[in-house]
Write an enzyme that holds these catalytic residues in place. Structure first.
Site, PDB file in Angstrom:
ATOM      1  CG  ASP A  62      -1.901   1.154   1.205  1.00 15.16           C
ATOM      2  OD1 ASP A  62      -1.675   2.128   0.446  1.00 15.16           O
ATOM      3  OD2 ASP A  62      -2.902   1.087   1.938  1.00 15.16           O
ATOM      4  CG  ASN A  89       1.029   4.001 -13.408  1.00 15.04           C
ATOM      5  OD1 ASN A  89       0.475   4.730 -14.230  1.00 15.04           O
ATOM      6  ND2 ASN A  89       0.414   2.933 -12.884  1.00 15.04           N
ATOM      7  CE1 TYR A 155      -5.180  11.981 -10.345  1.00 18.13           C
ATOM      8  CE2 TYR A 155      -5.941  13.463 -12.063  1.00 18.13           C
ATOM      9  CZ  TYR A 155      -5.342  12.288 -11.691  1.00 18.13           C
ATOM     10  OH  TYR A 155      -4.895  11.417 -12.647  1.00 18.13           O
ATOM     11  CE  LYS A 159      -1.791  12.074 -11.084  1.00 19.98           C
ATOM     12  NZ  LYS A 159      -0.907  10.897 -11.031  1.00 19.98           N
ATOM     13  CB  THR A 190      -7.753   2.888 -16.752  1.00 17.00           C
ATOM     14  OG1 THR A 190      -8.078   4.058 -15.994  1.00 17.00           O
ATOM     15  CG2 THR A 190      -6.655   3.196 -17.742  1.00 17.00           C
TER      16      THR A 190
HETATM   17  N1  LIG Z   1      -6.990   7.007 -16.670  1.00 17.31           N
HETATM   18  C1  LIG Z   1      -6.799   8.299 -16.971  1.00 17.31           C
HETATM   19  O1  LIG Z   1      -7.592   8.911 -17.717  1.00 17.31           O
HETATM   20  C2  LIG Z   1      -5.592   9.018 -16.428  1.00 17.31           C
HETATM   21  C3  LIG Z   1      -5.321  10.301 -16.956  1.00 17.31           C
HETATM   22  C4  LIG Z   1      -4.215  10.996 -16.491  1.00 17.31           C
HETATM   23  C5  LIG Z   1      -3.391  10.434 -15.550  1.00 17.31           C
HETATM   24  N2  LIG Z   1      -3.657   9.187 -15.039  1.00 17.31           N
HETATM   25  C6  LIG Z   1      -2.744   8.657 -14.041  1.00 17.31           C
HETATM   26  O2  LIG Z   1      -2.254   7.410 -14.470  1.00 17.31           O
HETATM   27  C7  LIG Z   1      -1.927   6.595 -13.344  1.00 17.31           C
HETATM   28  C8  LIG Z   1      -2.585   5.231 -13.487  1.00 17.31           C
HETATM   29  O3  LIG Z   1      -3.977   5.434 -13.594  1.00 17.31           O
HETATM   30  P1  LIG Z   1      -4.960   4.322 -14.196  1.00 17.31           P
HETATM   31  O4  LIG Z   1      -5.958   5.056 -15.000  1.00 17.31           O
HETATM   32  O5  LIG Z   1      -4.209   3.189 -14.787  1.00 17.31           O
HETATM   33  O6  LIG Z   1      -5.698   3.877 -12.844  1.00 17.31           O
HETATM   34  P2  LIG Z   1      -6.254   2.448 -12.347  1.00 17.31           P
HETATM   35  O7  LIG Z   1      -6.687   1.631 -13.511  1.00 17.31           O
HETATM   36  O8  LIG Z   1      -7.217   2.777 -11.280  1.00 17.31           O
HETATM   37  O9  LIG Z   1      -4.948   1.766 -11.736  1.00 17.31           O
HETATM   38  C9  LIG Z   1      -4.338   2.341 -10.625  1.00 17.31           C
HETATM   39  C10 LIG Z   1      -3.171   1.474 -10.204  1.00 17.31           C
HETATM   40  O10 LIG Z   1      -2.587   2.056  -9.030  1.00 17.31           O
HETATM   41  C11 LIG Z   1      -2.631   1.081  -7.974  1.00 17.31           C
HETATM   42  N3  LIG Z   1      -2.851   1.767  -6.705  1.00 17.31           N
HETATM   43  C12 LIG Z   1      -3.868   2.585  -6.360  1.00 17.31           C
HETATM   44  N4  LIG Z   1      -3.764   2.967  -5.078  1.00 17.31           N
HETATM   45  C13 LIG Z   1      -2.650   2.368  -4.602  1.00 17.31           C
HETATM   46  C14 LIG Z   1      -2.013   2.345  -3.345  1.00 17.31           C
HETATM   47  N5  LIG Z   1      -2.510   3.009  -2.275  1.00 17.31           N
HETATM   48  N6  LIG Z   1      -0.876   1.619  -3.193  1.00 17.31           N
HETATM   49  C15 LIG Z   1      -0.370   0.933  -4.233  1.00 17.31           C
HETATM   50  N7  LIG Z   1      -0.924   0.904  -5.453  1.00 17.31           N
HETATM   51  C16 LIG Z   1      -2.061   1.610  -5.628  1.00 17.31           C
HETATM   52  C17 LIG Z   1      -3.788   0.147  -8.342  1.00 17.31           C
HETATM   53  O11 LIG Z   1      -3.655  -1.150  -7.801  1.00 17.31           O
HETATM   54  P3  LIG Z   1      -4.372  -1.627  -6.428  1.00 17.31           P
HETATM   55  O12 LIG Z   1      -5.751  -1.032  -6.419  1.00 17.31           O
HETATM   56  O13 LIG Z   1      -4.335  -3.114  -6.493  1.00 17.31           O
HETATM   57  O14 LIG Z   1      -3.497  -1.087  -5.348  1.00 17.31           O
HETATM   58  C18 LIG Z   1      -3.606   0.065  -9.855  1.00 17.31           C
HETATM   59  O15 LIG Z   1      -2.590  -0.848 -10.186  1.00 17.31           O
HETATM   60  C19 LIG Z   1      -2.395   7.369 -12.115  1.00 17.31           C
HETATM   61  O16 LIG Z   1      -1.303   8.049 -11.542  1.00 17.31           O
HETATM   62  C20 LIG Z   1      -3.386   8.373 -12.693  1.00 17.31           C
HETATM   63  O17 LIG Z   1      -3.494   9.516 -11.905  1.00 17.31           O
HETATM   64  C21 LIG Z   1      -4.744   8.472 -15.469  1.00 17.31           C
END
Ligand SMILES: NC(=O)c1ccc[n+]([C@@H]2O[C@H](COP(=O)([O-])OP(=O)(O)OC[C@H]3O[C@@H](n4cnc5c(N)ncnc54)[C@H](OP(=O)(O)O)[C@@H]3O)[C@@H](O)[C@H]2O)c1
Length: 268
Positions: A62, A89, A155, A159, A190
Site C-alpha cells: 500500500d 504510476n 488531484y 499532479k 481504465t
Molecule cells: N486514466 C486516466 O484517464 C488518467 C489520466 C491521467 C493520468 N492518469 C494517471 O495514471 C496513473 C494510473 O492510472 P490508471 O488510470 O491506470 O488507474 P487504475 O486503472 O485505477 O490503476 C491504478 C493502479 O494504481 C494502484 N494503486 C492505487 N492505489 C494504490 C495504493 N494506495 N498503493 C499501491 N498501489 C495503488 C492500483 O492497484 P491496487 O488497487 O491493487 O493497489 C492500480 O494498479 C495514475 O497516476 C493516474 O493519476 C490516469
C-alpha cells in the site's frame, strides 16, 4: 526501444496504465518488479510478463504507507541486484467535487498516494541510481496538473507538483547520469475512468474537448513510457510528454473544428 538486461520497478502495475507499461517493458526485455496492493492481480500480470522470458517480482504494497514503500523497494533491489528504471504510476483520485465540498480526507488521500509516495520512491531510487551513475525515471502525472481542473482541484494540484518534481530532479541528477521525465496523459480508458467511458453521454461530453475524439488506450501510454525509459531517450530529461489526443493543445473554447465538421467555416 530495447530494454534487454535492464530492470524496472513499476508502481500501480496491477491494471490500467501501469499494467500496460509493465507488459511493454517485459516485451522489450526488461525484468519487471510489479507493485500494487492487489496481490493476485499482480501475479496475473507477472505471468503475462514472464512469457517474454524476463524475470518478474511481485510487490504487494500500500503506497500510502512510507514504511511499506521502503520495504518493497528494498525487496526489488535485493531481487534484481539493482534497478535501472522507476515508473511512478500508482495513483488514485478518492473523492471528486467542487473545491469547497472536498473533505480533509479527500486531500490527505490524494496527497499520500499521488505525491508523498511518488516523492518517497524518487528519494529511494535517486539515492540508488545516482550512486550507480545511471538510471531513468518516468513519472505519470496528468493533464489535470497542466491547467485548472474543476471538480478535481486536489488531484490537479498534486499532479502539477509531480511535474515540478520531474523538472527539478532532472536538473539535480543530470550530471549523475540519471534522467527524470514524466508522461501527462489525457483521458485514458481504465478502471479509474470507467464511470465515464462506460457511459455514452458522459463519454461524448468529455470527448468534445479531445480533438482526436477518442479515449487513449493504456498501451499508447505504455509506448511513451518505453521511449522515455530507454536509451532512445538518452539526452531527454526534464520533459513532460503529453499524450492526450490534442486536448491541451486545443484551447477548449467554442470549437471552430466542430464548425469544420458541419462545413461552416466561411470567413471573409
Ligand atoms: N486514466 C486516466 O484517464 C488518467 C489520466 C491521467 C493520468 N492518469 C494517471 O495514471 C496513473 C494510473 O492510472 P490508471 O488510470 O491506470 O488507474 P487504475 O486503472 O485505477 O490503476 C491504478 C493502479 O494504481 C494502484 N494503486 C492505487 N492505489 C494504490 C495504493 N494506495 N498503493 C499501491 N498501489 C495503488 C492500483 O492497484 P491496487 O488497487 O491493487 O493497489 C492500480 O494498479 C495514475 O497516476 C493516474 O493519476 C490516469
Amino acid at each position: 526501444m530495447d530494454l534487454t538486461g535492464k530492470s524496472a520497478l513499476i508502481t500501480g502495475a496491477s491494471r490500467g496504465i501501469g499494467r500496460a507499461i509493465a507488459l511493454r517493458f517485459a516485451q522489450a526485455g526488461a525484468d519487471v518488479a510489479l507493485l500494487a496492493r492487489g496481490a493476485s492481480a499482480l501475479e496475473d500480470v507477472a505471468a503475462l510478463a514472464g512469457k517474454h522470458g524476463v524475470r518478474t517480482l511481485t510487490l504487494p504494497c500500500d503506497a500510502s504507507s512510507v514504511s511499506a514503500i521502503d520495504a518493497a523497494f528494498a525487496r526489488a533491489v535485493d531481487g534484481f541486484g539493482h534497478l535501472d528504471i522507476l515508473v511512478n504510476n500508482a495513483g488514485s483520485v478518492g473523492g471528486a467535487g467542487p473545491f469547497l465540498d472536498l473533505t480533509d480526507e479527500d486531500w490527505q488521500h490524494v496527497l499520500a498516494v499521488d505525491l508523498t509516495a511518488v516523492a518517497r520512491f524518487l528519494r529511494l531510487f535517486g539515492r540508488h541510481a545516482t550512486a550507480r551513475g545511471s538510471g531513468s525515471v518516468v513519472n505519470v502525472s496528468s493533464v489535470a496538473g497542466e491547467r485548472g481542473c474543476p471538480m478535481l482541484s486536489h488531484y490537479g494540484a498534486v499532479k502539477a507538483a509531480v511535474n515540478s518534481l520531474t523538472r527539478t530532479l532532472a536538473a539535480e541528477w543530470a550530471a549523475s547520469g540519471v534522467r527524470v521525465n514524466a508522461i501527462q496523459p489525457g483521458w485514458v480508458a481504465t478502471d479509474l475512468t470507467a464511470s465515464f467511458h462506460g457511459d455514452r453521454q458522459a463519454s461524448e461530453a468529455l470527448m468534445r474537448a479531445v480533438p482526436a475524439r477518442r479515449w487513449a488506450t493504456p498501451e499508447e501510454i505504455g509506448d511513451g513510457a518505453l521511449y522515455l525509459a530507454g536509451d532512445a531517450a538518452s539526452m531527454v530529461t526534464g520533459t513532460i510528454l503529453t499524450i492526450d489526443g490534442g486536448m491541451t493543445a486545443y484551447n477548449g473554447g467554442p470549437a471552430l473544428i466542430d464548425l469544420l465538421a458541419l462545413g461552416r467555416i466561411d470567413m471573409p
